[in-house]
Design a protein around this motif. Sequence first.
Motif, PDB file in Angstrom:
ATOM      1  N   ARG A 156       0.830  -1.206   0.000  1.00 29.31           N
ATOM      2  CA  ARG A 156       0.000   0.000   0.000  1.00 29.31           C
ATOM      3  C   ARG A 156       0.867   1.259   0.000  1.00 29.31           C
ATOM      4  O   ARG A 156       0.550   2.245  -0.662  1.00 29.31           O
ATOM      5  CB  ARG A 156      -0.914   0.016   1.231  1.00 29.31           C
ATOM      6  CG  ARG A 156      -1.981  -1.067   1.255  1.00 29.31           C
ATOM      7  CD  ARG A 156      -2.835  -0.952   2.506  1.00 29.31           C
ATOM      8  NE  ARG A 156      -3.851  -1.994   2.580  1.00 29.31           N
ATOM      9  CZ  ARG A 156      -4.784  -2.053   3.531  1.00 29.31           C
ATOM     10  NH1 ARG A 156      -4.818  -1.135   4.473  1.00 29.31           N
ATOM     11  NH2 ARG A 156      -5.677  -3.033   3.530  1.00 29.31           N
ATOM     12  N   TRP A 157       1.960   1.203   0.758  1.00 29.92           N
ATOM     13  CA  TRP A 157       2.837   2.369   0.840  1.00 29.92           C
ATOM     14  C   TRP A 157       3.602   2.602  -0.462  1.00 29.92           C
ATOM     15  O   TRP A 157       3.886   3.747  -0.812  1.00 29.92           O
ATOM     16  CB  TRP A 157       3.822   2.194   1.989  1.00 29.92           C
ATOM     17  CG  TRP A 157       3.203   2.283   3.354  1.00 29.92           C
ATOM     18  CD1 TRP A 157       1.993   2.833   3.686  1.00 29.92           C
ATOM     19  CD2 TRP A 157       3.775   1.818   4.580  1.00 29.92           C
ATOM     20  NE1 TRP A 157       1.775   2.731   5.037  1.00 29.92           N
ATOM     21  CE2 TRP A 157       2.851   2.117   5.605  1.00 29.92           C
ATOM     22  CE3 TRP A 157       4.970   1.169   4.904  1.00 29.92           C
ATOM     23  CZ2 TRP A 157       3.097   1.800   6.948  1.00 29.92           C
ATOM     24  CZ3 TRP A 157       5.212   0.849   6.228  1.00 29.92           C
ATOM     25  CH2 TRP A 157       4.286   1.164   7.243  1.00 29.92           C
ATOM     26  N   ASN A 158       3.998   1.519  -1.135  1.00 31.10           N
ATOM     27  CA  ASN A 158       4.709   1.609  -2.415  1.00 31.10           C
ATOM     28  C   ASN A 158       5.979   2.459  -2.311  1.00 31.10           C
ATOM     29  O   ASN A 158       6.244   3.308  -3.163  1.00 31.10           O
ATOM     30  CB  ASN A 158       3.788   2.165  -3.513  1.00 31.10           C
ATOM     31  CG  ASN A 158       4.370   1.951  -4.899  1.00 31.10           C
ATOM     32  OD1 ASN A 158       5.027   0.944  -5.154  1.00 31.10           O
ATOM     33  ND2 ASN A 158       4.124   2.888  -5.798  1.00 31.10           N
ATOM     34  N   GLN A 159       6.750   2.204  -1.275  1.00 33.49           N
ATOM     35  CA  GLN A 159       8.027   2.885  -1.071  1.00 33.49           C
ATOM     36  C   GLN A 159       9.143   1.831  -1.019  1.00 33.49           C
ATOM     37  O   GLN A 159       8.895   0.668  -0.704  1.00 33.49           O
ATOM     38  CB  GLN A 159       7.998   3.687   0.236  1.00 33.49           C
ATOM     39  CG  GLN A 159       6.973   4.808   0.260  1.00 33.49           C
ATOM     40  CD  GLN A 159       7.257   5.889  -0.770  1.00 33.49           C
ATOM     41  OE1 GLN A 159       8.421   6.263  -0.980  1.00 33.49           O
ATOM     42  NE2 GLN A 159       6.206   6.395  -1.404  1.00 33.49           N
ATOM     43  N   PRO A 160      10.377   2.217  -1.327  1.00 37.14           N
ATOM     44  CA  PRO A 160      11.470   1.236  -1.375  1.00 37.14           C
ATOM     45  C   PRO A 160      11.725   0.581  -0.023  1.00 37.14           C
ATOM     46  O   PRO A 160      11.720   1.245   1.021  1.00 37.14           O
ATOM     47  CB  PRO A 160      12.673   2.057  -1.845  1.00 37.14           C
ATOM     48  CG  PRO A 160      12.321   3.476  -1.576  1.00 37.14           C
ATOM     49  CD  PRO A 160      10.842   3.574  -1.705  1.00 37.14           C
TER      50      PRO A 160
END
Length: 207
Positions: A120-124
Amino acid sequence: MSKTIIVTGTDTDIGKTVFAAGLAAALGARYWKPVQSGLLDGTDADRVEALGVPRTHILPEACRLATPCSPHLAAEIDGIAIDPDTLALPTNGGALVVEGAGGVLVPVTRTLLFADVFARWNQPVVLVARTGLGTINHSLLSIEALRARGVPILGVAFVGEPVEDSEAIVATLGKVRRLGRLPRLDPLNAETLAAAFKDSFDLEIFR
């Protein structure tokens, strides 16, 4: 939003919090542990402060659970309902290091895993892995679980004594960047961690 990096691990008690503290301190970033289980012996926020992250850079947890076990069960024992909407990433204030709880597939609730939250966050994501026996299997399974959900993986950071073959094969078979290795430190404090982190990692990768 400035860059956010998620720190997760292949298991619990492998050095994930120490790595997250070293990264946040080195980058001058804020630190956030959205779900904290087990309060009796202090929190991970307390530990990262002791390891060099200023208290002003530490965000309050979204959920604090007294029982030291998996968040889904700790919440039930404590009589708390974890609302996934409270786990939304902070959207301002500069660079942010976020630490998950335990491993990639630890359940937040009975229907939601940390890997699902990361998606959901879609961060590295940085996967922290120990160098001891079993790390190849645990690391590759964690990488597969993240990839199956489309989670971007920045790379793998190892913790422990050097084990060249294990570190290399995880990077090769997992098709991930090998970020470096943080040695076990004795003594472990803000000064020794800062020095070891500077020697072990290229900070430009994280910026």
